[in-house]
Every structure is written in structure tokens, then in C-alpha cells.
Write an enzyme that holds these catalytic residues in place. Sequence first.
Site, PDB file in Angstrom:
ATOM      1  N   PHE A 187       3.657  -5.515 -10.172  1.00 41.71           N
ATOM      2  CA  PHE A 187       2.342  -5.873  -9.621  1.00 41.71           C
ATOM      3  C   PHE A 187       1.237  -4.911 -10.061  1.00 41.71           C
ATOM      4  O   PHE A 187       0.076  -5.079  -9.666  1.00 41.71           O
ATOM      5  CB  PHE A 187       2.389  -5.938  -8.086  1.00 41.71           C
ATOM      6  CG  PHE A 187       2.818  -4.664  -7.412  1.00 41.71           C
ATOM      7  CD1 PHE A 187       1.929  -3.617  -7.213  1.00 41.71           C
ATOM      8  CD2 PHE A 187       4.127  -4.503  -6.951  1.00 41.71           C
ATOM      9  CE1 PHE A 187       2.314  -2.438  -6.592  1.00 41.71           C
ATOM     10  CE2 PHE A 187       4.526  -3.324  -6.328  1.00 41.71           C
ATOM     11  CZ  PHE A 187       3.614  -2.292  -6.155  1.00 41.71           C
ATOM     12  N   ARG A 231      -1.387   5.582   9.150  1.00 39.22           N
ATOM     13  CA  ARG A 231      -0.372   4.639   8.647  1.00 39.22           C
ATOM     14  C   ARG A 231       0.019   3.647   9.758  1.00 39.22           C
ATOM     15  O   ARG A 231       0.185   2.451   9.498  1.00 39.22           O
ATOM     16  CB  ARG A 231       0.870   5.385   8.144  1.00 39.22           C
ATOM     17  CG  ARG A 231       0.664   6.230   6.905  1.00 39.22           C
ATOM     18  CD  ARG A 231       0.358   5.456   5.643  1.00 39.22           C
ATOM     19  NE  ARG A 231       1.359   4.471   5.293  1.00 39.22           N
ATOM     20  CZ  ARG A 231       1.446   3.864   4.106  1.00 39.22           C
ATOM     21  NH1 ARG A 231       0.554   4.156   3.137  1.00 39.22           N
ATOM     22  NH2 ARG A 231       2.354   2.970   3.860  1.00 39.22           N
ATOM     23  N   TYR A 242      -3.216   4.868  -8.798  1.00 38.85           N
ATOM     24  CA  TYR A 242      -1.981   4.146  -8.489  1.00 38.85           C
ATOM     25  C   TYR A 242      -0.903   4.394  -9.555  1.00 38.85           C
ATOM     26  O   TYR A 242       0.036   3.608  -9.687  1.00 38.85           O
ATOM     27  CB  TYR A 242      -2.268   2.653  -8.351  1.00 38.85           C
ATOM     28  CG  TYR A 242      -2.781   2.259  -6.973  1.00 38.85           C
ATOM     29  CD1 TYR A 242      -2.052   2.543  -5.812  1.00 38.85           C
ATOM     30  CD2 TYR A 242      -3.991   1.585  -6.822  1.00 38.85           C
ATOM     31  CE1 TYR A 242      -2.526   2.184  -4.562  1.00 38.85           C
ATOM     32  CE2 TYR A 242      -4.467   1.214  -5.562  1.00 38.85           C
ATOM     33  CZ  TYR A 242      -3.722   1.525  -4.438  1.00 38.85           C
ATOM     34  OH  TYR A 242      -4.174   1.160  -3.189  1.00 38.85           O
ATOM     35  N   LYS A 255     -10.622  -1.459   0.891  1.00 37.55           N
ATOM     36  CA  LYS A 255     -10.422  -2.106  -0.411  1.00 37.55           C
ATOM     37  C   LYS A 255     -11.419  -3.267  -0.625  1.00 37.55           C
ATOM     38  O   LYS A 255     -12.076  -3.724   0.325  1.00 37.55           O
ATOM     39  CB  LYS A 255      -8.976  -2.605  -0.495  1.00 37.55           C
ATOM     40  CG  LYS A 255      -7.938  -1.471  -0.496  1.00 37.55           C
ATOM     41  CD  LYS A 255      -6.519  -2.019  -0.704  1.00 37.55           C
ATOM     42  CE  LYS A 255      -5.490  -0.908  -0.732  1.00 37.55           C
ATOM     43  NZ  LYS A 255      -4.113  -1.428  -0.987  1.00 37.55           N
ATOM     44  N   ASN A 300      -4.812  -6.104   0.861  1.00 38.89           N
ATOM     45  CA  ASN A 300      -4.436  -5.754   2.233  1.00 38.89           C
ATOM     46  C   ASN A 300      -5.399  -4.764   2.886  1.00 38.89           C
ATOM     47  O   ASN A 300      -5.026  -4.000   3.773  1.00 38.89           O
ATOM     48  CB  ASN A 300      -2.981  -5.268   2.271  1.00 38.89           C
ATOM     49  CG  ASN A 300      -2.745  -4.062   1.380  1.00 38.89           C
ATOM     50  OD1 ASN A 300      -3.687  -3.527   0.802  1.00 38.89           O
ATOM     51  ND2 ASN A 300      -1.502  -3.629   1.284  1.00 38.89           N
ATOM     52  N   THR A 302       2.605  -2.882   4.694  1.00 42.75           N
ATOM     53  CA  THR A 302       1.952  -3.267   3.432  1.00 42.75           C
ATOM     54  C   THR A 302       1.710  -4.773   3.366  1.00 42.75           C
ATOM     55  O   THR A 302       0.624  -5.223   2.985  1.00 42.75           O
ATOM     56  CB  THR A 302       2.838  -2.829   2.238  1.00 42.75           C
ATOM     57  OG1 THR A 302       3.144  -1.443   2.380  1.00 42.75           O
ATOM     58  CG2 THR A 302       2.146  -3.076   0.911  1.00 42.75           C
ATOM     59  N   GLU A 309      -5.209  13.242  -3.021  1.00 43.83           N
ATOM     60  CA  GLU A 309      -6.113  12.087  -3.076  1.00 43.83           C
ATOM     61  C   GLU A 309      -7.528  12.466  -2.651  1.00 43.83           C
ATOM     62  O   GLU A 309      -8.513  11.992  -3.240  1.00 43.83           O
ATOM     63  CB  GLU A 309      -5.552  10.958  -2.204  1.00 43.83           C
ATOM     64  CG  GLU A 309      -4.254  10.378  -2.784  1.00 43.83           C
ATOM     65  CD  GLU A 309      -3.537   9.398  -1.865  1.00 43.83           C
ATOM     66  OE1 GLU A 309      -2.465   8.914  -2.268  1.00 43.83           O
ATOM     67  OE2 GLU A 309      -4.035   9.122  -0.742  1.00 43.83           O
ATOM     68  N   HIS A 314      -6.149   1.357   2.104  1.00 44.12           N
ATOM     69  CA  HIS A 314      -5.159   2.329   1.618  1.00 44.12           C
ATOM     70  C   HIS A 314      -5.159   3.506   2.568  1.00 44.12           C
ATOM     71  O   HIS A 314      -6.212   3.894   3.085  1.00 44.12           O
ATOM     72  CB  HIS A 314      -5.536   2.831   0.213  1.00 44.12           C
ATOM     73  CG  HIS A 314      -4.785   4.083  -0.166  1.00 44.12           C
ATOM     74  ND1 HIS A 314      -3.528   4.050  -0.717  1.00 44.12           N
ATOM     75  CD2 HIS A 314      -5.096   5.409  -0.017  1.00 44.12           C
ATOM     76  CE1 HIS A 314      -3.101   5.296  -0.912  1.00 44.12           C
ATOM     77  NE2 HIS A 314      -4.029   6.139  -0.497  1.00 44.12           N
ATOM     78  N   ARG A 318      -4.167  -4.288   8.997  1.00 41.98           N
ATOM     79  CA  ARG A 318      -3.690  -5.291   8.052  1.00 41.98           C
ATOM     80  C   ARG A 318      -3.343  -6.606   8.738  1.00 41.98           C
ATOM     81  O   ARG A 318      -3.563  -7.685   8.173  1.00 41.98           O
ATOM     82  CB  ARG A 318      -2.518  -4.726   7.255  1.00 41.98           C
ATOM     83  CG  ARG A 318      -3.005  -3.717   6.197  1.00 41.98           C
ATOM     84  CD  ARG A 318      -1.898  -2.914   5.614  1.00 41.98           C
ATOM     85  NE  ARG A 318      -2.284  -2.217   4.376  1.00 41.98           N
ATOM     86  CZ  ARG A 318      -1.518  -1.312   3.786  1.00 41.98           C
ATOM     87  NH1 ARG A 318      -0.347  -0.987   4.293  1.00 41.98           N
ATOM     88  NH2 ARG A 318      -1.935  -0.728   2.663  1.00 41.98           N
TER      89      ARG A 318
HETATM   90  P1  IDP Z   1       1.003   1.018   0.926  1.00 40.55           P
HETATM   91  O1  IDP Z   1      -0.435   0.722   0.530  1.00 40.55           O
HETATM   92  O2  IDP Z   1       1.372   0.367   2.225  1.00 40.55           O
HETATM   93  O3  IDP Z   1       1.325   2.498   0.892  1.00 40.55           O
HETATM   94  P2  IDP Z   1       2.467   0.792  -1.589  1.00 40.55           P
HETATM   95  O4  IDP Z   1       3.909   0.380  -1.698  1.00 40.55           O
HETATM   96  O5  IDP Z   1       2.130   2.227  -1.820  1.00 40.55           O
HETATM   97  O6  IDP Z   1       1.940   0.297  -0.159  1.00 40.55           O
HETATM   98  O7  IDP Z   1       1.660  -0.128  -2.614  1.00 40.55           O
HETATM   99  C1  IDP Z   1       0.334   0.196  -2.970  1.00 40.55           C
HETATM  100  C2  IDP Z   1      -0.482  -1.080  -2.970  1.00 40.55           C
HETATM  101  O8  IDP Z   1       0.023  -1.949  -3.982  1.00 40.55           O
HETATM  102  C3  IDP Z   1      -0.382  -1.919  -1.681  1.00 40.55           C
HETATM  103  O9  IDP Z   1      -1.232  -1.451  -0.657  1.00 40.55           O
HETATM  104  C4  IDP Z   1      -0.786  -3.284  -2.191  1.00 40.55           C
HETATM  105  O10 IDP Z   1      -2.203  -3.388  -2.370  1.00 40.55           O
HETATM  106  C5  IDP Z   1      -0.108  -3.312  -3.559  1.00 40.55           C
HETATM  107  N1  IDP Z   1       1.250  -3.892  -3.487  1.00 40.55           N
HETATM  108  C6  IDP Z   1       2.373  -3.306  -2.987  1.00 40.55           C
HETATM  109  N2  IDP Z   1       3.441  -4.128  -3.103  1.00 40.55           N
HETATM  110  C7  IDP Z   1       2.983  -5.253  -3.702  1.00 40.55           C
HETATM  111  C8  IDP Z   1       3.618  -6.481  -4.112  1.00 40.55           C
HETATM  112  O11 IDP Z   1       4.820  -6.692  -3.938  1.00 40.55           O
HETATM  113  N3  IDP Z   1       2.797  -7.426  -4.692  1.00 40.55           N
HETATM  114  C9  IDP Z   1       1.466  -7.214  -4.916  1.00 40.55           C
HETATM  115  N4  IDP Z   1       0.849  -6.066  -4.557  1.00 40.55           N
HETATM  116  C10 IDP Z   1       1.582  -5.101  -3.954  1.00 40.55           C
HETATM  117 MG    MG Z   2       1.373   3.810  -0.731  1.00 42.64          MG
END
Ligand code: IDP
Ligand code: MG
Length: 140
Positions: free
Chosen positions: A59, A87, A51, A11, A114, A93, A128, A117, A104
Amino acid sequence: MAIERTFSIIKPDATRRNLTGKINTLFEENGLSIIAQKRIQMSRAHAESFYGVHAARPFFKDLVEFMVSGPVVVQVLEGENAVAKNRDLMGATNPANAAEGTIRKLFAESIEANSVHGSDSAENAAIEIAYFFAGLELVG
Ligand code: IDP
Ligand code: MG
């Protein structure tokens, strides 16, 4: 265990800090081969569509802004159990909850920025990968 493919993004927070090589080293040291990779600037439409599952989340708008804030590196990783392995290697996350040694924990700036992805299932990995790569670009 089966050889699988998963989709990964390095990212903008990580490309900005020149961390592509360090993150790729972690993939390779953990049995994931980079079989396709390109550095791109995502468009807003790309990011919103990618997304889309999160479109209703509070968010979402910030997340799209972040994903277009600089270059990303899109990748296909291949290896045994690649989806789950990546993962695990990525970590939680929210970096505050990520285990020691995960990408991370090592590099993420925040729950949003973070660093990586990774696909959450083999089904989503296939979708994807097809979104960003043509079949001929995958060289296993
Ligand atoms: P993941 O990347 O661990 O699968 P997801 O829940 O799919 O997590 O969320 C996608 C992306 O959205 C996260 O990697 C992060 O960049 C962002 N994100 C997720 N939750 C939050 C939040 O509570 N606040 C701000 N950004 C978030
Ligand atoms: Mg995800």
C-alpha cells in the site's frame, strides 16, 4: 505518570472535510494540549521519507499519493502519557475495527484515509517531531 510529547498529523481526508477543529477538540477534551501546529502541503519526498518504514508494503505508493493529495496539519501534543493516550484516542488503523468514540471510528473513510497519524513510541515521537518542527516552535 510522566508528561510526554507525541507527534500527530491530521490527514488530507480530514482537512478536506473541514474536520480540523472537531479533531482538535477531541485532543483537548482528552487532556492533550496542542503545543505546536501548522498546516502544510507535504511533498512527495517528505511523505516517502516519513513513511519509509512502510516502503516495502503493497500500500506504500497509494499511501504516499494520499498524503500529498491535500493539506495536512502537523502537530505536537503534550500531556500525561501522551503517546499511548493519543493512540487510544485515534483507534485502530482500520476504522472497521476502531472502538466507539475514537477519532477513526468517528471520522475515518477507510483503512488508508483514516484521518490521523500518531507516533507509536516515545522514541519515534522525538524523531517525527524533529522532522517537522524546530525546537523554538514548541511552546508548552
Ligand atoms: P497506524 O497509522 O495506525 O500506526 P500503520 O500500520 O503504521 O498504522 O500504517 C500507516 C498508515 O498506512 C495507516 O495509518 C494508513 O493510512 C496506511 N495503511 C496501513 N495499512 C494499510 C492497508 O492495509 N491498506 C491501505 N493503507 C494502509
Ligand atoms: Mg504507524
